[in-house]
Design a protein around this motif. Structure first.
Motif, PDB file in Angstrom:
ATOM      1  N   PHE A   1      19.113   2.717  17.190  1.00 54.56           N
ATOM      2  CA  PHE A   1      19.392   4.116  17.523  1.00 54.56           C
ATOM      3  C   PHE A   1      20.871   4.314  17.785  1.00 54.56           C
ATOM      4  O   PHE A   1      21.586   3.371  18.075  1.00 54.56           O
ATOM      5  N   LYS A   2      21.283   5.595  17.646  1.00 53.10           N
ATOM      6  CA  LYS A   2      22.665   5.928  17.998  1.00 53.10           C
ATOM      7  C   LYS A   2      22.646   6.697  19.304  1.00 53.10           C
ATOM      8  O   LYS A   2      21.884   7.633  19.457  1.00 53.10           O
TER       9      LYS A   2
ATOM     10  N   ILE B   1       5.544  -2.144  13.360  1.00 50.89           N
ATOM     11  CA  ILE B   1       6.832  -2.266  12.676  1.00 50.89           C
ATOM     12  C   ILE B   1       7.563  -3.510  13.163  1.00 50.89           C
ATOM     13  O   ILE B   1       8.055  -4.312  12.379  1.00 50.89           O
TER      14      ILE B   1
ATOM     15  N   ALA C   1       8.034   3.447   9.260  1.00 43.84           N
ATOM     16  CA  ALA C   1       7.684   4.507  10.201  1.00 43.84           C
ATOM     17  C   ALA C   1       7.270   5.775   9.462  1.00 43.84           C
ATOM     18  O   ALA C   1       6.322   6.452   9.846  1.00 43.84           O
TER      19      ALA C   1
ATOM     20  N   VAL D   1      13.994   7.857  12.562  1.00 47.05           N
ATOM     21  CA  VAL D   1      12.544   8.041  12.656  1.00 47.05           C
ATOM     22  C   VAL D   1      11.858   6.841  13.288  1.00 47.05           C
ATOM     23  O   VAL D   1      10.694   6.887  13.619  1.00 47.05           O
ATOM     24  N   VAL D   2      12.626   5.762  13.459  1.00 45.15           N
ATOM     25  CA  VAL D   2      12.048   4.568  14.075  1.00 45.15           C
ATOM     26  C   VAL D   2      11.656   4.896  15.516  1.00 45.15           C
ATOM     27  O   VAL D   2      12.446   5.482  16.252  1.00 45.15           O
ATOM     28  N   PRO D   3      10.439   4.544  15.914  1.00 49.01           N
ATOM     29  CA  PRO D   3       9.997   4.923  17.260  1.00 49.01           C
ATOM     30  C   PRO D   3      10.511   3.971  18.339  1.00 49.01           C
ATOM     31  O   PRO D   3      11.022   2.902  18.035  1.00 49.01           O
ATOM     32  N   GLY D   4      10.376   4.404  19.565  1.00 46.07           N
ATOM     33  CA  GLY D   4      10.600   3.513  20.699  1.00 46.07           C
ATOM     34  C   GLY D   4      11.925   3.671  21.410  1.00 46.07           C
ATOM     35  O   GLY D   4      12.272   2.849  22.250  1.00 46.07           O
ATOM     36  N   PHE D   5      12.666   4.726  21.116  1.00 41.42           N
ATOM     37  CA  PHE D   5      13.983   4.861  21.738  1.00 41.42           C
ATOM     38  C   PHE D   5      13.896   4.950  23.249  1.00 41.42           C
ATOM     39  O   PHE D   5      14.510   4.182  23.973  1.00 41.42           O
TER      40      PHE D   5
ATOM     41  N   THR E   1      13.964  -6.125  23.513  1.00 43.48           N
ATOM     42  CA  THR E   1      13.950  -4.703  23.837  1.00 43.48           C
ATOM     43  C   THR E   1      15.350  -4.107  23.764  1.00 43.48           C
ATOM     44  O   THR E   1      15.568  -3.056  23.152  1.00 43.48           O
TER      45      THR E   1
ATOM     46  N   MET F   1      24.454   9.151   9.094  1.00 42.33           N
ATOM     47  CA  MET F   1      24.968   9.975  10.192  1.00 42.33           C
ATOM     48  C   MET F   1      24.226  11.312  10.271  1.00 42.33           C
ATOM     49  O   MET F   1      24.419  12.080  11.185  1.00 42.33           O
TER      50      MET F   1
ATOM     51  N   TRP G   1      16.667  -3.929  20.194  1.00 41.96           N
ATOM     52  CA  TRP G   1      16.000  -2.840  19.464  1.00 41.96           C
ATOM     53  C   TRP G   1      16.659  -1.507  19.804  1.00 41.96           C
ATOM     54  O   TRP G   1      17.038  -0.724  18.930  1.00 41.96           O
ATOM     55  N   CYS G   2      16.794  -1.279  21.101  1.00 42.15           N
ATOM     56  CA  CYS G   2      17.368  -0.021  21.579  1.00 42.15           C
ATOM     57  C   CYS G   2      18.803   0.150  21.075  1.00 42.15           C
ATOM     58  O   CYS G   2      19.190   1.229  20.628  1.00 42.15           O
TER      59      CYS G   2
ATOM     60  N   HIS H   1      21.062  12.299  10.766  1.00 38.56           N
ATOM     61  CA  HIS H   1      20.254  12.568  11.961  1.00 38.56           C
ATOM     62  C   HIS H   1      20.646  11.617  13.060  1.00 38.56           C
ATOM     63  O   HIS H   1      20.846  10.434  12.837  1.00 38.56           O
ATOM     64  N   LYS H   2      20.747  12.161  14.229  1.00 34.05           N
ATOM     65  CA  LYS H   2      21.253  11.386  15.339  1.00 34.05           C
ATOM     66  C   LYS H   2      20.262  10.295  15.727  1.00 34.05           C
ATOM     67  O   LYS H   2      20.630   9.148  15.941  1.00 34.05           O
TER      68      LYS H   2
ATOM     69  N   LEU I   1      11.414   4.369  25.337  1.00 39.78           N
ATOM     70  CA  LEU I   1      10.776   3.216  25.982  1.00 39.78           C
ATOM     71  C   LEU I   1      11.759   2.040  26.104  1.00 39.78           C
ATOM     72  O   LEU I   1      11.970   1.487  27.183  1.00 39.78           O
ATOM     73  N   THR I   2      12.395   1.685  24.984  1.00 36.16           N
ATOM     74  CA  THR I   2      13.266   0.500  25.029  1.00 36.16           C
ATOM     75  C   THR I   2      14.502   0.754  25.883  1.00 36.16           C
ATOM     76  O   THR I   2      14.935  -0.121  26.622  1.00 36.16           O
ATOM     77  N   LEU I   3      15.049   1.983  25.785  1.00 28.85           N
ATOM     78  CA  LEU I   3      16.227   2.279  26.606  1.00 28.85           C
ATOM     79  C   LEU I   3      15.846   2.235  28.084  1.00 28.85           C
ATOM     80  O   LEU I   3      16.579   1.690  28.915  1.00 28.85           O
TER      81      LEU I   3
ATOM     82  N   GLU J   1      12.607  -0.468   8.653  1.00 27.34           N
ATOM     83  CA  GLU J   1      11.820   0.071   9.750  1.00 27.34           C
ATOM     84  C   GLU J   1      11.548   1.554   9.539  1.00 27.34           C
ATOM     85  O   GLU J   1      10.438   2.039   9.775  1.00 27.34           O
ATOM     86  N   ALA J   2      12.589   2.276   9.080  1.00 26.99           N
ATOM     87  CA  ALA J   2      12.442   3.724   8.878  1.00 26.99           C
ATOM     88  C   ALA J   2      11.397   3.997   7.796  1.00 26.99           C
ATOM     89  O   ALA J   2      10.567   4.910   7.923  1.00 26.99           O
TER      90      ALA J   2
END
Lengths: 276, 274
Positions: free
Chosen positions: A90-91, A186, A177, B7-11, A82, B1, A85-86, B3-4, B13-15, A173-174
């Motif tokens: 992501f940024k 995914i 998605a 499109v990958v899901p789950g931000f 988890t 850079m 992944w996070c 898009h911040k 939830l995982t955070l 992944e993108a």
């Protein structure tokens, strides 16, 4: 033309000396202790050896060690995936700080790791009143042992996955998605096959540490024989009761497990290199 | 850079899970040390954290950890070098063996080393012929910490050494540099950062190490007592304040040292890149 010969390496003499020193170092530091454990374990004969490792309390301790290890490794594996992944997909602000926090248990003494759970859940602790009401015991009981083990092995899986997933990026992944795949699909279909060796590697390291943890568990266990004694603690008790050959007999089992872990580790590393 | 958020899901939830788990396992428990310290009077704290016996224990812990990490730097670089650069029989086994201290429970290592270095032990008896003592001395503690720390430096240096471009070395050789010059000026600077990483990991582990040290140290107050052991014995006497005071000093010193080492490493990295 003479220079050409020594092109790739040092003169032979230096090479032999360096290899010799390394081998000598490893033999004194690693092989001698192992050899000692085996000879001491068998010092009183094979029958005494078998008696020691099939002793009631030894088996109880083994049970507890396995239970704590499996729980801690499962919890930290889920968390590691988890968190990785996070952090890698992501940024966001404070990412570096989050990584530092995850690494924190590596720089904390295991004894302090045990202490903090005693301070919270033990007598006079923050939650002691609450626990008393519901008659739940954490410190000097199984939950405390599991919590301490989780704390100490917290970073292993996450640490292994973060650089790996960082390097792989998010393109695949993108793409999935944008074609409408859900998060779990995914992960299962794309991310997991890519990270499986790294994940396994992290799990192996985590298991090794969880099984062998001594300091943290020692603080929260209370050393109740047959109840809250893990294998490493059991060895300490045997040793301090001067039952040396029994202590080394139980140790030799842990040596075997350690060697198996090392072999698995090398196998996984080799597989990971091959799949790249 | 562009898009911040991808499109990958789950931000979220995982955070969320990451922060919650981190708080429950690490942050809230760790804060108890600070809360407990805040409860103590200053006088009381200083008495508990800086009395003579405790100061001596810090000394033993930090000095032996420093010595052991330094020994591991020397042998770690040597081992990494030999494994990466040379070919010889049983090299694979030697490489695989280096992680043994990670895989072996510390209490097993502890009793094995204590017996090995005690006066009738295989190594201890040889030492006593030379008038030295292994077990139950600071030397013994350092040996245990060297054992625990073997993998750290080797494993941080090894990958860097593998990736090192041999072309530069060959070029320097062509230009007439000697072997030792090449090592000092071409190879060593590249290895500085991983050496520091390995050193700080080994050092942090050594300062806090308990399992392998309690057996070999003999735990004599003002002589071979280490700081983690003092925490342990305070806890056994239900002196939670005393234990906490020592713990917080150890935590702060370790954090500060890691911070310094991190800065140092960032500096060497920057310096090398320029």
């Amino acid at each position: 033309m003479k220079k050409h010969k020594s092109h790739g390496g040092e003169p032979k003499g230096i090479k032999i000396i360096l290899i010799g020193i390394s081998v000598l170092f490893l033999v004194t530091m690693l092989i001698l202790p192992l050899a000692l454990i085996i000879t001491q374990a068998l010092g009183k004969g094979v029958r005494a050896y078998i008696e020691a490792i099939t002793d009631h309390y030894t088996l109880k301790a083994l049970q507890l060690t396995l239970l704590a290890t499996i729980t801690a490794v499962a919890a930290n594996t889920l968390f590691g995936i988890t968190a990785a992944w996070c952090i890698t997909k992501f940024k966001f602000k404070g990412k570096q700080f989050l990584i530092t926090l995850i690494d924190l248990p590596f720089s904390i003494s295991p004894v302090i790791a045990g202490l903090i759970f005693v301070l919270i859940f033990g007598r006079n602790g923050l939650f002691y009143g609450l626990l008393e009401q519901f008659d739940v015991k954490i410190v000097f009981a199984l939950p405390g042992i599991i919590l301490a083990t989780i704390f100490v092995t917290f970073p292993f899986v996450a640490r292994e996955l973060i650089p790996l997933m960082e390097a792989q990026g998010t393109d695949e992944e993108a793409a999935a998605a944008s074609m409408g795949a859900g998060g779990f699909t995914i992960f299962w279909r794309i991310t997991l096959p890519n990270i499986k060796w790294g994940l396994l590697y992290g799990i192996i390291l985590c298991t090794a540490r969880a099984m062998g943890e001594f300091g943290a568990v020692s603080v929260v266990s209370g050393h109740i024989r047959g109840k809250t004694n893990t294998l490493p603690l059991h060895i300490e008790i045997l040793y301090s009761e001067y039952q040396f050959s029994a202590a080394f007999a139980v140790s030799s089992c842990l040596v075997m497990i350690a060697v198996i872990i090392l072999i698995l580790r090398n196998l996984v590393e080799w597989k990971a290199k091959k799949s790249r | 850079m562009a898009h911040k958020n991808s499109v990958v899901p789950g931000f979220r939830l995982t955070l969320g899970i990451t922060l919650a788990y981190l708080s429950v396992i690490i942050l809230i428990p760790l804060s108890s040390v600070f809360l407990k310290t805040a409860d103590m009077g200053l006088r009381e704290f200083i008495d508990a954290a800086f009395n003579k016996r405790v100061l001596h224990a810090y000394g033993v812990s930090f000095i032996s950890a420093f010595l052991a990490a330094s020994v591991n730097v020397i042998f770690g670089v040597l081992l990494a070098w030999v494994i990466v650069r040379y070919d010889f029989p049983f090299k694979r086994i030697m490489d695989g063996m280096i992680d043994l201290p990670f895989a072996l429970p510390t209490s097993v290592a502890g009793i094995a080393l204590t017996t090995l270095y005690s006066e009738n032990g295989w190594i201890g008896s040889q030492l006593s012929k030379a008038g030295m003592k292994g077990s139950y001395t600071v030397f013994g503690i350092t040996i245990a910490l060297v054992f625990i720390g073997i993998p750290f430096v080797t494993r941080s240096v090894q990958p860097v050494l593998e990736d090192l471009d041999k072309g530069i070395e060959e070029a320097s050789l062509m230009l007439g540099a000697t072997r030792s010059q090449i090592f000092k000026k071409v190879i060593l600077p590249e290895l500085l950062s991983p050496i520091l990483t390995g050193f700080s990991l080994a050092f942090a582990r050594g300062v806090g190490e308990y399992g392998s040290v309690v057996f070999i140290s003999g735990n004599m107050p003002m002589k071979t007592e280490i700081a983690p052991l003092l925490i342990m014995s305070k806890l056994e006497q239900f002196d939670y304040e005393g234990a906490t005071a020592i713990a917080i000093v150890m935590l702060l010193v370790s954090f500060i040292m890691l911070l310094i080492l991190n800065l140092l490493r960032r500096r060497t990295n920057k310096f090398l890149k320029e």
